[in-house]
Write a protein that holds these residues in place. Sequence first.
Motif, PDB file in Angstrom:
ATOM      1  N   ARG A 224      -0.900   2.046  -3.528  1.00  0.00           N
ATOM      2  CA  ARG A 224      -2.615   2.236  -3.128  1.00  0.00           C
ATOM      3  C   ARG A 224      -3.379   1.661  -4.013  1.00  0.00           C
ATOM      4  O   ARG A 224      -3.930   0.768  -4.076  1.00  0.00           O
ATOM      5  CB  ARG A 224      -3.110   3.247  -2.601  1.00  0.00           C
ATOM      6  N   TYR A 225      -2.794   2.399  -5.268  1.00  0.00           N
ATOM      7  CA  TYR A 225      -3.066   2.656  -6.807  1.00  0.00           C
ATOM      8  C   TYR A 225      -2.712   1.554  -7.414  1.00  0.00           C
ATOM      9  O   TYR A 225      -2.938   1.421  -8.976  1.00  0.00           O
ATOM     10  CB  TYR A 225      -3.790   3.592  -7.201  1.00  0.00           C
TER      11      TYR A 225
ATOM     12  N   VAL B  48      -6.939  -3.070  -3.784  1.00  0.00           N
ATOM     13  CA  VAL B  48      -5.757  -2.756  -3.432  1.00  0.00           C
ATOM     14  C   VAL B  48      -5.862  -3.926  -2.269  1.00  0.00           C
ATOM     15  O   VAL B  48      -4.646  -4.499  -2.666  1.00  0.00           O
ATOM     16  CB  VAL B  48      -5.810  -1.436  -1.837  1.00  0.00           C
TER      17      VAL B  48
ATOM     18  N   TYR C 280      -3.901  -7.268  -4.197  1.00  0.00           N
ATOM     19  CA  TYR C 280      -3.384  -6.627  -5.235  1.00  0.00           C
ATOM     20  C   TYR C 280      -2.543  -7.976  -5.029  1.00  0.00           C
ATOM     21  O   TYR C 280      -1.948  -8.365  -4.272  1.00  0.00           O
ATOM     22  CB  TYR C 280      -2.641  -5.912  -4.890  1.00  0.00           C
TER      23      TYR C 280
END
Length: 847
Positions: A660-661, A783, A786
């Motif tokens: 996610r990060y 997110v 990306y």
Amino acid sequence: MNTQPRKIVVVGNGMVGHHFVDEMAKHEGYEITVLSAEDRLAYDRVHLSEYFSGKTAEDLAMTSPAYYNEIGVRFFTNAKVINIDKAAKTVTTEAGETYAYDKLVMATGSYPFVPPIPGKEREHCLVYRTIQDLDDIQASAKAGKVGVVVGGGLLGLEAANALKELGLQTHVVEFAPQLMGVQLDQDGGALLRSMIEGIGVQVHTQKATSEIVDGEECVHRMNFADGTHLETDVILFSAGIRPYDNLAREFDLAVGERGGIVVDNNCKTSDDSIYAIGECALWNNFIFGLVAPGYTMAKVTADNIIGGVQQFTGADMSTKLKLMGMDVGSIGDAHARTEGCKSYVYSNQPDQIYKKIVVSPDGKELIGAVLVGDTSEYDSLLQYALNGIELPENPDGLILPSSGEKPTLGVDALPDTATICSCLNVTKGDIIAAIDCGAVDVGQVKSSTQAATGCGGCAALLKKVTDHELEKRGVEISTDLCEHFAYSRVELFHIVQAEQIKNFGVLVEKHGSGLGCEICKPAAASILASVWNDYILKPDHVSLQDTNDIFLGNMQKDGTYSVVPRMPGGEVTPDKLIVIGEVAKEYNLYTKVTGGQRIDLFGARVDQLPAIWKRLIDAGMETGHAYGKSLRTVKSCVGSTWCRYGQQDSMAMAIRLEDRYKGLRSPHKIKFAVSGCTRECAEAQSKDIGIIATENGWNLYVSGNGGMKPRHGDLFATDLDDETLIKYIDRYLMFYVRTADRLTRTSVWLENLEGGLPYMEKIVKDDHLGINDELERQMQNVVDTYQCEWKTTIESEEQLKRFRQFVNSDAIDGNIEFVTEREQIRPAKDEEKKYGVKIQAVDLTLA
């Protein structure tokens, strides 16, 4: 009454000559004429080597025709003076133009000394002094592969840096036993040599060149007096300077036995109407080769011409500079030659740090210092030395590594006479006077006093003194990011977001000034990435990035890069592990498991990076962002799936969080960890975000830290379900990204945040500011947008052109050498390298 302006003629327009013009132009009633032999006006010779790292002649310019016109200064370039008529008070140029003067100021500077070596006049034998010299060096470098600098002093090492930037295999030849023999003692010089050789520049000391002849493999062969020789294509002479005093000699002004126009304390020559300043002037039988004393002479001369009483009584020759990326400092009696003096030495060979202070016989005053590898104490030590401030009881504490009891010298302890800016001779009293006259921030103090406009080395101390004096007056301290933006990082973040600004050019045009600097450019790059999550090497963004981000890898001490594929939660399949092993084996990379549970591959040349990453990406891996201010790793134990103590599936949560990060750019690096139970095998409480499984869900810890200043994370919430946990992290991290200063870890940010942890709990849990929806949306955008930066890069032919070792050549860096130890490579130490021979890998385990 004569109302005609008095005529001031300045011969020479180097840095010192220009400074005199600036000083003289402050006064009315004078007609200033500048005669420059060069074809351009004054430029910054101190930073000449930056011409080869991208700066242009315009960037180095210190003035312009428009500026001189604005302040009413007449100027003529290509105007070499060939005659001085002292009786008639006129000078005549090569073009036959004659100019009358009331006062004549000689600022003719110096020229490089070229030793009388047979062959010195050969093609590609050059000097390093002017921008024209730089153009000649650049042209010669294109046709060669090896370059030699003759001279291992300050300028010589600057010249060596220039040759290295041009992609030449670089050597320094020095007659003396060590480098920088004037500024450094023997041990400091030895360490500097070791550091310089560590980056691939070969150093040859105690070498006297007897002749230069045709080479066999290169253009030249330098034969040395000891019977050895060295082949090279380019030779730069940087063996010192000699004063340009030919006019003085020819027209009967007093000169010293070894050259230099003799001046008194008023900088006046043997003729009452003629002054000499800078490197052409001989004061007290001494020629000053630094710009700072020249600036003082310029100021004294201007004052004397208007009838003032200032005098030049010598200058401090202390120096702090960065040579080829290495910090070097020298103060006063660096060689401890004062009778009865005592020395304290700290030496840390593994970290390449050497520090020495020299104290008076009674131990009360600092009279000298040498700093190599770490100059963080230079400013404080210089103030002790310049102002005779009594040393603490244990002066060695001034240079020992910080133990929490290090003696400190606050700016309040400095007397008003303390010199803050040596280049422009600005004292603490001058800064206070500027504030008394209305300056309310560092920029205004800088503008008023000119402090930090020379080499810039005093910028930090200037800010400390200014902030301290403003605070004493109850003035709110400016939080401006830098001189180009009158906004804090937080304010710039909001501007970028609110006005939908997508690049630095628009940002600086609408809300800043100038071209930006090393502070605001990376900060803007981080903000733009956090808000828009663009590819960081897009043409609009690439010039803002630092070296690690430009090459998408961490540069190591020998100039190679590390390769770190992402390994979420430390989990990896056998197939991927095999590919990593194959890559490491094919490119002979040092391989190590990191503390963040992934595999680091060391020793890749920049030209190898694209091919290495293509193999990894083809195998399904992604960049690990080990180079960026972004999420690094999410460490985890195996959790309830395998461990009999596990309360929750920590592996699954760790992988979910890392996925996610992984694209989040932030003010500093971020680390996570997830532990499956309170036994804490993943050490979650020492991470920026730490999660520990409980019987009922997850406990969330925030703003922990390891490293230099360990901090135990604060318990933020308990027994959270998966979705609430992620919402809290979204909000916490995005608020940090928005509000933290540049290069601030979450631990420091939270400790400095007004209201601290309770305030963050109100924001994240209670939506105290009503912004949680926005924080979550912003994080979700990161997110959703990306991209693996390495995948984007290897798919672009244009981007791949960046991955070359040298600017002007496709050649690889032949100075990178390895030996093998414990069956893997490591960088060769100095003693393991041998000039002229590429050492093959040596297995030390067999020794």
